[in-house]
Write a protein that holds these residues in place. Structure first.
Motif, PDB file in Angstrom:
ATOM      1  N   PHE A  80       0.873  -1.139   0.016  1.00  0.00           N
ATOM      2  CA  PHE A  80       0.001  -0.069  -0.142  1.00  0.00           C
ATOM      3  C   PHE A  80       0.882   1.522  -0.071  1.00  0.00           C
ATOM      4  O   PHE A  80       0.580   2.131  -0.710  1.00  0.00           O
ATOM      5  N   VAL A  81       1.794   1.352   0.758  1.00  0.00           N
ATOM      6  CA  VAL A  81       2.672   2.443   1.050  1.00  0.00           C
ATOM      7  C   VAL A  81       3.474   2.679  -0.462  1.00  0.00           C
ATOM      8  O   VAL A  81       3.699   3.532  -0.937  1.00  0.00           O
ATOM      9  N   ARG A  82       3.811   1.399  -0.756  1.00  0.00           N
ATOM     10  CA  ARG A  82       4.860   1.654  -2.042  1.00  0.00           C
ATOM     11  C   ARG A  82       3.889   2.050  -3.283  1.00  0.00           C
ATOM     12  O   ARG A  82       4.179   2.965  -4.003  1.00  0.00           O
ATOM     13  N   GLN A  83       2.658   1.717  -3.424  1.00  0.00           N
ATOM     14  CA  GLN A  83       1.767   2.062  -4.546  1.00  0.00           C
ATOM     15  C   GLN A  83       1.462   3.516  -4.290  1.00  0.00           C
ATOM     16  O   GLN A  83       1.048   4.340  -5.220  1.00  0.00           O
ATOM     17  N   SER A  84       1.137   3.871  -3.064  1.00  0.00           N
ATOM     18  CA  SER A  84       0.773   5.233  -2.666  1.00  0.00           C
ATOM     19  C   SER A  84       2.110   6.065  -2.963  1.00  0.00           C
ATOM     20  O   SER A  84       1.624   7.347  -3.540  1.00  0.00           O
ATOM     21  N   ASN A  85       3.139   5.730  -2.894  1.00  0.00           N
ATOM     22  CA  ASN A  85       4.395   6.399  -3.367  1.00  0.00           C
ATOM     23  C   ASN A  85       4.426   6.550  -4.742  1.00  0.00           C
ATOM     24  O   ASN A  85       4.814   7.869  -5.333  1.00  0.00           O
ATOM     25  N   ARG A  86       4.229   5.605  -5.325  1.00  0.00           N
ATOM     26  CA  ARG A  86       4.208   5.703  -6.916  1.00  0.00           C
ATOM     27  C   ARG A  86       3.174   6.554  -7.273  1.00  0.00           C
ATOM     28  O   ARG A  86       3.450   7.202  -8.506  1.00  0.00           O
ATOM     29  N   LEU A  87       2.093   6.554  -6.702  1.00  0.00           N
ATOM     30  CA  LEU A  87       0.931   7.664  -7.177  1.00  0.00           C
ATOM     31  C   LEU A  87       0.964   8.775  -6.576  1.00  0.00           C
ATOM     32  O   LEU A  87      -0.115   9.719  -7.007  1.00  0.00           O
ATOM     33  N   ALA A  88       2.049   9.213  -6.080  1.00  0.00           N
ATOM     34  CA  ALA A  88       1.770  10.395  -4.971  1.00  0.00           C
ATOM     35  C   ALA A  88       1.801  11.627  -6.167  1.00  0.00           C
ATOM     36  O   ALA A  88       1.301  12.856  -5.597  1.00  0.00           O
ATOM     37  N   HIS A  89       2.167  11.798  -7.183  1.00  0.00           N
ATOM     38  CA  HIS A  89       2.039  12.792  -8.340  1.00  0.00           C
ATOM     39  C   HIS A  89       0.813  13.244  -8.381  1.00  0.00           C
ATOM     40  O   HIS A  89       0.377  14.254  -8.892  1.00  0.00           O
ATOM     41  N   ARG A  90      -0.284  12.191  -8.087  1.00  0.00           N
ATOM     42  CA  ARG A  90      -1.670  12.443  -8.407  1.00  0.00           C
ATOM     43  C   ARG A  90      -2.341  13.183  -7.234  1.00  0.00           C
ATOM     44  O   ARG A  90      -3.727  13.679  -7.515  1.00  0.00           O
ATOM     45  N   VAL A  91      -1.734  13.272  -6.081  1.00  0.00           N
ATOM     46  CA  VAL A  91      -2.378  14.017  -5.117  1.00  0.00           C
ATOM     47  C   VAL A  91      -2.043  15.563  -5.171  1.00  0.00           C
ATOM     48  O   VAL A  91      -1.277  16.027  -5.442  1.00  0.00           O
ATOM     49  N   THR A  92      -3.176  16.326  -4.854  1.00  0.00           N
ATOM     50  CA  THR A  92      -3.283  17.661  -4.907  1.00  0.00           C
ATOM     51  C   THR A  92      -3.655  18.463  -3.783  1.00  0.00           C
ATOM     52  O   THR A  92      -4.316  17.839  -2.893  1.00  0.00           O
ATOM     53  N   PRO A  93      -2.880  19.687  -3.498  1.00  0.00           N
ATOM     54  CA  PRO A  93      -3.463  20.280  -2.306  1.00  0.00           C
ATOM     55  C   PRO A  93      -4.916  20.741  -2.507  1.00  0.00           C
ATOM     56  O   PRO A  93      -5.330  21.036  -3.551  1.00  0.00           O
TER      57      PRO A  93
END
Length: 224
Positions: A80-93
């Motif tokens: 979960f953490v690994r995938q979250s980090n991979r997709l982190a560029h899609r998180v927005t403020p």
């Protein structure tokens, strides 16, 4: 719409510190979390439908605790953490968050993030979004003895900010945030723009209800 205050006497006249949840309050990360959970479930459990809706019913909680509550293998945490980090560029403020944090700091308000994430993950995400320099402290759930809904994380944030509970607000979008705030003696502020539905948040008995982030500013006038 303006902030709804359950009891005006509960909001300090001189707020010195604001403690903020991260996911849902400062950043929009739900879609990424859902996708990471589905991928992690497929990797560890295998076939079958990932119980993503049940996972989403535990916002603000520390991931290992959520997995235990759901009866899922602790091994899900790593992918979960690994995938979250991979997709982190899609998180927005959340819209307007940087301006709000800058304004609060100019007013002399101490700012801390108290999150269900680990401290490392929280600081990494805030750094990616250029928000880390705008807060004074970040406290992760792995950095206190007990995560939310226990009061430990809020108390730790206040200690780092040098503020007393009676001088502080805690803004969260989950019942666990509000329970943690009240247990720490801090005004519990519900953020309706976050990951929990309005009925659930109101049922948790917040002291203040905000419909949008900017409504926090009138509660935090400049310190004299």
């Amino acid at each position: 719409m303006t902030a709804v205050v359950a009891d005006a006497t509960t909001v300090p006249d001189g707020v010195r510190a604001v403690v903020l949840d991260l996911d849902g309050v400062l950043v929009d990360s739900l879609a990424v979390a859902r996708e990471a959970f589905v991928l992690a479930y497929a990797e560890v459990v295998g076939d079958g439908v990932a119980p993503v809706e049940e996972y989403c019913r535990h916002p603000g909680r520390y991931l290992p605790e959520v997995l235990e509550l759901m009866g899922l293998p602790a091994a899900l945490a790593e992918p979960f953490v690994r995938q979250s980090n991979r997709l982190a560029h899609r998180v927005t403020p959340v819209d307007g968050v940087a301006d709000l944090l800058r304004t609060l700091r100019r007013r002399g308000i101490g700012l801390a993030v108290a999150t269900g994430r680990s401290g490392v993950r929280a600081r990494d995400l805030l750094g990616r979004l250029d928000l880390l320099p705008l807060v004074d402290h970040v406290v992760g759930s792995d950095e206190v003895p007990r995560p939310k809904p226990a009061p430990d994380i809020v108390r730790r944030a206040l200690h780092l900010l040098g503020a007393r509970p009676a001088e502080a607000l805690m803004v969260g979008d989950a019942p666990s945030d509000l329970v943690s705030a009240r247990a720490a003696g801090v005004v519990a502020v519900a953020a309706l723009w976050g990951e929990s539905d309005e009925q659930t948040l109101r049922a948790a008995g917040p002291d203040v209800v905000l419909t949008r982030l900017g409504e926090l500013l009138p509660l935090c006038p400049a310190r004299r």
